[in-house]
Design a protein around this motif. Sequence first.
Motif, PDB file in Angstrom:
ATOM      1  N   SER A   1       0.812  -1.219   0.000  1.00 38.83           N
ATOM      2  CA  SER A   1       0.000   0.000   0.000  1.00 38.83           C
ATOM      3  C   SER A   1       0.846   1.270   0.000  1.00 38.83           C
ATOM      4  O   SER A   1       0.389   2.316  -0.451  1.00 38.83           O
ATOM      5  CB  SER A   1      -0.958   0.010   1.192  1.00 38.83           C
ATOM      6  OG  SER A   1      -0.226  -0.045   2.402  1.00 38.83           O
TER       7      SER A   1
ATOM      8  N   ARG B   1      -4.963 -10.595  -2.848  1.00 43.84           N
ATOM      9  CA  ARG B   1      -5.124  -9.164  -2.564  1.00 43.84           C
ATOM     10  C   ARG B   1      -5.649  -9.106  -1.136  1.00 43.84           C
ATOM     11  O   ARG B   1      -6.836  -9.272  -0.888  1.00 43.84           O
ATOM     12  CB  ARG B   1      -6.101  -8.518  -3.531  1.00 43.84           C
ATOM     13  CG  ARG B   1      -6.213  -7.031  -3.293  1.00 43.84           C
ATOM     14  CD  ARG B   1      -7.178  -6.372  -4.264  1.00 43.84           C
ATOM     15  NE  ARG B   1      -7.102  -4.939  -4.060  1.00 43.84           N
ATOM     16  CZ  ARG B   1      -6.741  -4.082  -4.991  1.00 43.84           C
ATOM     17  NH1 ARG B   1      -6.448  -4.506  -6.195  1.00 43.84           N
ATOM     18  NH2 ARG B   1      -6.680  -2.803  -4.718  1.00 43.84           N
ATOM     19  N   ILE B   2      -4.709  -8.911  -0.226  1.00 44.10           N
ATOM     20  CA  ILE B   2      -5.055  -8.991   1.190  1.00 44.10           C
ATOM     21  C   ILE B   2      -4.570  -7.723   1.890  1.00 44.10           C
ATOM     22  O   ILE B   2      -3.376  -7.423   1.879  1.00 44.10           O
ATOM     23  CB  ILE B   2      -4.401 -10.222   1.860  1.00 44.10           C
ATOM     24  CG1 ILE B   2      -4.845 -11.499   1.154  1.00 44.10           C
ATOM     25  CG2 ILE B   2      -4.729 -10.273   3.344  1.00 44.10           C
ATOM     26  CD1 ILE B   2      -4.127 -12.736   1.600  1.00 44.10           C
ATOM     27  N   GLY B   3      -5.473  -7.000   2.486  1.00 38.87           N
ATOM     28  CA  GLY B   3      -5.112  -5.842   3.297  1.00 38.87           C
ATOM     29  C   GLY B   3      -4.176  -4.875   2.610  1.00 38.87           C
ATOM     30  O   GLY B   3      -4.558  -4.197   1.666  1.00 38.87           O
ATOM     31  N   SER B   4      -2.928  -4.833   3.058  1.00 36.95           N
ATOM     32  CA  SER B   4      -1.991  -3.808   2.621  1.00 36.95           C
ATOM     33  C   SER B   4      -1.175  -4.187   1.387  1.00 36.95           C
ATOM     34  O   SER B   4      -0.248  -3.489   1.036  1.00 36.95           O
ATOM     35  CB  SER B   4      -1.040  -3.464   3.771  1.00 36.95           C
ATOM     36  OG  SER B   4      -0.262  -4.603   4.087  1.00 36.95           O
TER      37      SER B   4
ATOM     38  N   ARG C   1      -1.132  -6.339  -2.733  1.00 38.01           N
ATOM     39  CA  ARG C   1      -1.763  -7.123  -3.800  1.00 38.01           C
ATOM     40  C   ARG C   1      -0.652  -7.725  -4.654  1.00 38.01           C
ATOM     41  O   ARG C   1       0.476  -7.235  -4.674  1.00 38.01           O
ATOM     42  CB  ARG C   1      -2.712  -6.281  -4.636  1.00 38.01           C
ATOM     43  CG  ARG C   1      -2.053  -5.202  -5.444  1.00 38.01           C
ATOM     44  CD  ARG C   1      -3.107  -4.346  -6.182  1.00 38.01           C
ATOM     45  NE  ARG C   1      -2.474  -3.253  -6.872  1.00 38.01           N
ATOM     46  CZ  ARG C   1      -2.131  -3.270  -8.160  1.00 38.01           C
ATOM     47  NH1 ARG C   1      -2.396  -4.323  -8.902  1.00 38.01           N
ATOM     48  NH2 ARG C   1      -1.556  -2.220  -8.714  1.00 38.01           N
TER      49      ARG C   1
END
Length: 128
Positions: free
Chosen positions: A51, A102-105, A107
């Motif tokens: 992110s 694609r998990i939380g912070s 991808r």
Amino acid sequence: SQPVSITDAPTTVNLFSCPLSGGSPIYVPSGSVILTPSRRLCALTKNVIFSNGETSSIPIAVSYDNNPWEQSAGDFAMSLFTGKGILCFPSGCQMSLPPLNRIGSFREVYVLASFDHSLSRSQEYARF
């Protein structure tokens, strides 16, 4: 490194070619894909994009000098091709890419990118 197997016909229609050197990378979907051999150095990687914009690239396979695709060094590529290998046909080499996360912070994406690469005559001789 896994051996390259040559068979008569592929079992997929997702065909991808490497971009031009310096061009935009090509995003490749998960699943069964065929990659055409590349004249230039071309790498298939799994990129993890965080992110904060940082990216980590994990090598999967390479092609160069119009040679068939070959497994890259490293644990991820080794685990990816264990028992499956890369199957090559006249149209290109087939491999199966696992689903992306694609998990939380972060991808993940699969990316094909080309690079300029040249060796002097003495560097070429030193390779052998």
